[in-house]
Design a protein around this motif. Structure first.
Motif, mmCIF file in Angstrom:
data_model
loop_
_atom_site.group_PDB
_atom_site.id
_atom_site.type_symbol
_atom_site.label_atom_id
_atom_site.label_comp_id
_atom_site.label_asym_id
_atom_site.label_seq_id
_atom_site.Cartn_x
_atom_site.Cartn_y
_atom_site.Cartn_z
ATOM 1 N N VAL A 116 51.343 29.839 51.513
ATOM 2 C CA VAL A 116 49.910 29.617 51.350
ATOM 3 C C VAL A 116 49.259 30.880 50.792
ATOM 4 C CG1 VAL A 116 47.742 29.161 52.579
ATOM 5 C CG2 VAL A 116 49.795 27.850 53.139
ATOM 6 N N ASP A 117 49.638 32.038 51.338
ATOM 7 C CA ASP A 117 49.074 33.307 50.862
ATOM 8 C C ASP A 117 49.443 33.558 49.403
ATOM 9 O OD1 ASP A 117 47.927 33.736 53.318
ATOM 10 O OD2 ASP A 117 49.505 35.100 54.020
ATOM 11 N N ARG A 118 50.690 33.239 49.036
ATOM 12 C CA ARG A 118 51.127 33.436 47.656
ATOM 13 C C ARG A 118 50.339 32.535 46.706
ATOM 14 N NH1 ARG A 118 54.063 30.695 44.409
ATOM 15 N NH2 ARG A 118 54.967 29.370 46.003
ATOM 16 N N LEU A 119 50.112 31.285 47.113
ATOM 17 C CA LEU A 119 49.348 30.357 46.278
ATOM 18 C C LEU A 119 47.887 30.793 46.158
ATOM 19 C CD1 LEU A 119 50.934 27.034 47.557
ATOM 20 C CD2 LEU A 119 51.140 27.974 45.241
ATOM 21 N N ARG A 120 47.333 31.297 47.254
ATOM 22 C CA ARG A 120 45.953 31.803 47.201
ATOM 23 C C ARG A 120 45.879 33.005 46.252
ATOM 24 N NH1 ARG A 120 44.726 31.968 52.314
ATOM 25 N NH2 ARG A 120 43.549 30.044 52.274
ATOM 26 N N ALA A 121 46.877 33.881 46.320
ATOM 27 C CA ALA A 121 46.924 35.048 45.426
ATOM 28 C C ALA A 121 47.072 34.596 43.974
ATOM 29 C CB ALA A 121 48.066 35.975 45.823
ATOM 30 N N ASP A 122 47.888 33.563 43.730
ATOM 31 C CA ASP A 122 48.045 33.027 42.371
ATOM 32 C C ASP A 122 46.710 32.491 41.843
ATOM 33 O OD1 ASP A 122 50.753 33.616 42.471
ATOM 34 O OD2 ASP A 122 51.395 31.528 42.760
ATOM 35 N N MET A 123 45.979 31.790 42.698
ATOM 36 C CA MET A 123 44.673 31.269 42.304
ATOM 37 C C MET A 123 43.725 32.413 41.965
ATOM 38 S SD MET A 123 43.871 28.193 44.989
ATOM 39 C CE MET A 123 42.148 28.319 44.599
ATOM 40 N N ASN A 124 43.707 33.414 42.817
ATOM 41 C CA ASN A 124 42.807 34.550 42.595
ATOM 42 C C ASN A 124 43.157 35.296 41.317
ATOM 43 O OD1 ASN A 124 41.299 33.981 44.879
ATOM 44 N ND2 ASN A 124 42.488 35.340 46.187
ATOM 45 N N ARG A 125 44.461 35.448 41.044
ATOM 46 C CA ARG A 125 44.879 36.108 39.800
ATOM 47 C C ARG A 125 44.442 35.314 38.582
ATOM 48 N NH1 ARG A 125 49.266 37.852 42.708
ATOM 49 N NH2 ARG A 125 50.503 36.002 42.296
ATOM 50 N N LEU A 126 44.638 33.991 38.625
ATOM 51 C CA LEU A 126 44.246 33.145 37.494
ATOM 52 C C LEU A 126 42.729 33.183 37.289
ATOM 53 C CD1 LEU A 126 44.883 31.172 35.243
ATOM 54 C CD2 LEU A 126 44.983 29.334 36.938
ATOM 55 N N LEU A 127 41.974 33.090 38.376
ATOM 56 C CA LEU A 127 40.516 33.170 38.248
ATOM 57 C C LEU A 127 40.086 34.526 37.692
ATOM 58 C CD1 LEU A 127 39.179 31.356 41.433
ATOM 59 C CD2 LEU A 127 38.720 30.767 39.043
ATOM 60 N N ALA A 128 40.695 35.592 38.168
ATOM 61 C CA ALA A 128 40.358 36.930 37.662
ATOM 62 C C ALA A 128 40.634 37.026 36.162
ATOM 63 C CB ALA A 128 41.145 37.998 38.430
ATOM 64 N N LEU A 129 41.753 36.455 35.730
ATOM 65 C CA LEU A 129 42.089 36.447 34.306
ATOM 66 C C LEU A 129 41.026 35.689 33.507
ATOM 67 C CD1 LEU A 129 44.141 36.923 31.941
ATOM 68 C CD2 LEU A 129 45.086 34.676 32.544
ATOM 69 N N LEU A 130 40.636 34.520 33.993
ATOM 70 C CA LEU A 130 39.666 33.698 33.279
ATOM 71 C C LEU A 130 38.295 34.373 33.208
ATOM 72 C CD1 LEU A 130 40.692 30.151 34.571
ATOM 73 C CD2 LEU A 130 41.244 31.224 32.369
ATOM 74 N N PHE A 131 37.929 35.092 34.259
ATOM 75 C CA PHE A 131 36.671 35.847 34.224
ATOM 76 C C PHE A 131 36.803 37.037 33.282
ATOM 77 C CE2 PHE A 131 35.776 33.536 38.150
ATOM 78 C CZ PHE A 131 34.459 33.163 37.914
ATOM 79 N N HIS A 132 37.926 37.732 33.348
ATOM 80 C CA HIS A 132 38.149 38.893 32.481
ATOM 81 C C HIS A 132 38.140 38.486 31.001
ATOM 82 C CE1 HIS A 132 39.673 42.768 31.150
ATOM 83 N NE2 HIS A 132 40.608 42.138 30.463
ATOM 84 N N GLN A 133 38.712 37.338 30.687
ATOM 85 C CA GLN A 133 38.755 36.847 29.301
ATOM 86 C C GLN A 133 37.411 36.273 28.858
ATOM 87 O OE1 GLN A 133 41.937 33.939 29.570
ATOM 88 N NE2 GLN A 133 43.458 35.419 28.852
ATOM 89 N N GLY A 134 36.480 36.119 29.772
ATOM 90 C CA GLY A 134 35.186 35.541 29.424
ATOM 91 C C GLY A 134 35.220 34.027 29.309
ATOM 92 N N VAL A 135 36.290 33.413 29.795
ATOM 93 C CA VAL A 135 36.397 31.949 29.750
ATOM 94 C C VAL A 135 35.393 31.340 30.730
ATOM 95 C CG1 VAL A 135 37.927 29.984 30.200
ATOM 96 C CG2 VAL A 135 38.801 32.006 29.021
ATOM 97 N N LEU A 136 35.284 31.952 31.911
ATOM 98 C CA LEU A 136 34.364 31.478 32.947
ATOM 99 C C LEU A 136 33.314 32.548 33.235
ATOM 100 C CD1 LEU A 136 36.896 29.954 35.516
ATOM 101 C CD2 LEU A 136 35.500 28.716 33.858
ATOM 102 N N ASP A 137 32.185 32.103 33.809
ATOM 103 C CA ASP A 137 31.171 33.055 34.248
ATOM 104 C C ASP A 137 30.763 32.739 35.694
ATOM 105 O OD1 ASP A 137 29.309 30.949 34.162
ATOM 106 O OD2 ASP A 137 28.463 31.583 32.260
ATOM 107 N N GLU A 138 29.746 33.427 36.171
ATOM 108 C CA GLU A 138 29.335 33.320 37.578
ATOM 109 C C GLU A 138 28.903 31.917 37.976
ATOM 110 O OE1 GLU A 138 26.067 34.239 34.937
ATOM 111 O OE2 GLU A 138 27.870 35.393 35.304
ATOM 112 N N GLN A 139 28.546 31.072 37.022
ATOM 113 C CA GLN A 139 28.169 29.700 37.355
ATOM 114 C C GLN A 139 29.347 28.945 37.979
ATOM 115 O OE1 GLN A 139 25.092 28.452 37.278
ATOM 116 N NE2 GLN A 139 25.841 26.561 38.155
ATOM 117 N N PHE A 140 30.562 29.267 37.573
ATOM 118 C CA PHE A 140 31.737 28.617 38.169
ATOM 119 C C PHE A 140 31.854 28.997 39.646
ATOM 120 C CE2 PHE A 140 36.228 28.027 39.175
ATOM 121 C CZ PHE A 140 36.420 26.729 38.733
ATOM 122 N N VAL A 141 31.556 30.244 39.973
ATOM 123 C CA VAL A 141 31.584 30.692 41.374
ATOM 124 C C VAL A 141 30.529 29.933 42.176
ATOM 125 C CG1 VAL A 141 31.232 32.665 42.923
ATOM 126 C CG2 VAL A 141 32.482 32.968 40.776
#
Length: 156
Positions: free
Chosen positions: A6-31
């Motif tokens: 569960v922790d590994r999957l949560r970390a995977d989600m957080n990494r993917l979200l961080a990537l998408l925010f860093h790339q400018g794909v998503l913004d704070e509205q998604f949060v």
């Protein structure tokens, strides 16, 4: 072991979200959208995003259809579709898709068919990237929820 999965999957989600925010794909509205999800509506974000995908597919089809007309001249109708696309993209935090819509609209306001065709290609590319990445995110989330819910009987 179960908690680690569960922790590994949560970390995977957080990494993917961080990537998408860093790339400018998503913004704070998604949060903000994520913050609306709770136990009473555990699939809220996925459901809203799937509605967005369904409507976006129709808008992309309409935009392509307009531009493929031999005697295309209805830039006003194109602007209406682009405004809808921009609004719905903004509401889920799809920043790069929204930004391409802005550029696309600028080309349509100048009656620039070649610019519109280029913008449509870029819009389809950005939309597909967003869709693939959000499907990946939802898949990880689904696996995390499943892993968190699995309980093994105690052995004596």
């Amino acid at each position: 072991m179960l908690g680690l999965g569960v922790d590994r999957l949560r970390a995977d989600m957080n990494r993917l979200l961080a990537l998408l925010f860093h790339q400018g794909v998503l913004d704070e509205q998604f949060v903000q959208l994520q913050q609306l999800q709770d136990e009473s509506s555990p699939n809220f974000v996925c459901e809203v995003v799937n509605i967005y995908f369904h409507e976006s597919e129709k808008l992309l089809k309409n935009l392509r259809g307009l531009l493929m007309e031999r005697e295309f001249s209805d830039y006003k109708k194109m602007g209406i579709h682009l405004n809808q696309f921009m609004g719905s993209s903004s509401s889920i935090g799809a920043k790069r898709v929204r930004n391409v819509c802005v550029a696309f609209r600028a080309a349509s306001e100048q009656n620039n068919r070649a610019g519109c065709l280029r913008a449509l290609e870029l819009l389809e590319h950005e939309y597909c990237y967003l869709k693939n990445k959000l499907h990946e995110l939802f898949h990880i989330e689904q696996n995390r929820v499943l892993a968190a819910g699995v309980r093994y009987p105690m052995q004596n």
